[in-house]
Design a protein around this motif. Structure first.
Motif, PDB file in Angstrom:
ATOM      1  N   ARG A  41      42.196  31.126  38.983  1.00 41.50           N
ATOM      2  CA  ARG A  41      40.830  31.593  38.789  1.00 41.50           C
ATOM      3  C   ARG A  41      40.793  32.729  37.762  1.00 41.50           C
ATOM      4  NH1 ARG A  41      40.043  34.120  43.113  1.00 41.50           N
ATOM      5  NH2 ARG A  41      39.751  36.158  42.221  1.00 41.50           N
ATOM      6  N   ILE A  42      41.738  33.652  37.852  1.00 43.70           N
ATOM      7  CA  ILE A  42      41.811  34.770  36.905  1.00 43.70           C
ATOM      8  C   ILE A  42      42.040  34.245  35.491  1.00 43.70           C
ATOM      9  CG2 ILE A  42      43.191  36.790  36.239  1.00 43.70           C
ATOM     10  CD1 ILE A  42      43.649  37.201  39.323  1.00 43.70           C
ATOM     11  N   ALA A  50      44.583  40.655  32.556  1.00 46.11           N
ATOM     12  CA  ALA A  50      44.348  39.430  33.324  1.00 46.11           C
ATOM     13  C   ALA A  50      45.672  38.735  33.638  1.00 46.11           C
ATOM     14  CB  ALA A  50      43.419  38.493  32.559  1.00 46.11           C
ATOM     15  N   GLU A  88      37.792  31.628  29.460  1.00 46.64           N
ATOM     16  CA  GLU A  88      36.388  31.433  29.067  1.00 46.64           C
ATOM     17  C   GLU A  88      35.962  32.506  28.064  1.00 46.64           C
ATOM     18  OE1 GLU A  88      32.072  31.549  31.248  1.00 46.64           O
ATOM     19  OE2 GLU A  88      33.758  30.698  32.354  1.00 46.64           O
ATOM     20  N   LYS A  89      36.371  33.740  28.300  1.00 43.53           N
ATOM     21  CA  LYS A  89      36.040  34.824  27.372  1.00 43.53           C
ATOM     22  C   LYS A  89      36.746  34.639  26.035  1.00 43.53           C
ATOM     23  CE  LYS A  89      35.070  38.239  30.937  1.00 43.53           C
ATOM     24  NZ  LYS A  89      35.431  39.562  31.481  1.00 43.53           N
ATOM     25  N   GLU A 111      38.888  32.587  34.083  1.00 45.04           N
ATOM     26  CA  GLU A 111      37.874  33.564  33.661  1.00 45.04           C
ATOM     27  C   GLU A 111      38.204  34.161  32.299  1.00 45.04           C
ATOM     28  OE1 GLU A 111      37.663  36.398  36.848  1.00 45.04           O
ATOM     29  OE2 GLU A 111      36.679  34.978  38.206  1.00 45.04           O
TER      30      GLU A 111
END
Length: 132
Positions: free
Chosen positions: A91-92, A76, A98-99, A95
């Protein structure tokens, strides 16, 4: 080979005919691995040899969840640095963050996660500097 064995023909002669016709059509020429030695025949038998070989050829790996997330975080970061816009990079990062947050709140089985969330502003700044 889609044709069925005709009634009254022995199975062996039917198979032999199929092989002979395929050979005549050249279907066995230029097969992958032709002329190469067989894989290590001295190795002990492994029940999962085919699965492991397929995974190796396809570039797949089975990692514990924490290690898979570490690899995903590395990927990422690389994707964020290669993103076409700062918004895409953010955005990457959002994401993957969040994980990571989910994994930190509910640790997965396996080795410790050993990750912290990315600072989106720092990644965006690094992204801008890389483009100057």
């Amino acid at each position: 080979m889609t044709e069925r064995k005709p009634p009254g023909v022995s199975f062996e002669s039917w198979v032999d005919r199929q092989i002979r016709q395929a050979t005549e059509r050249g279907e066995f020429t230029d097969l992958p691995g032709f002329g190469k030695p067989l894989p290590e025949s001295g190795a002990p038998y492994d029940e999962l040899w085919w699965i492991k070989g397929k995974m190796h050829r396809e570039g797949l790996a089975v990692l514990p969840p924490a290690l898979a997330l570490r690899k995903e975080a590395e990927d990422a970061k690389e994707k964020a640095m290669a993103a076409p816009t700062e918004a895409a990079a953010r955005r990457i990062v959002a994401e993957i963050n969040e994980k990571i947050t989910t994994a930190m709140l509910r640790p997965p089985p396996g080795p410790p996660l050993g990750l912290r969330r990315f600072d989106a502003d720092a990644v965006a700044e690094e992204w801008r500097r890389a483009r100057e």
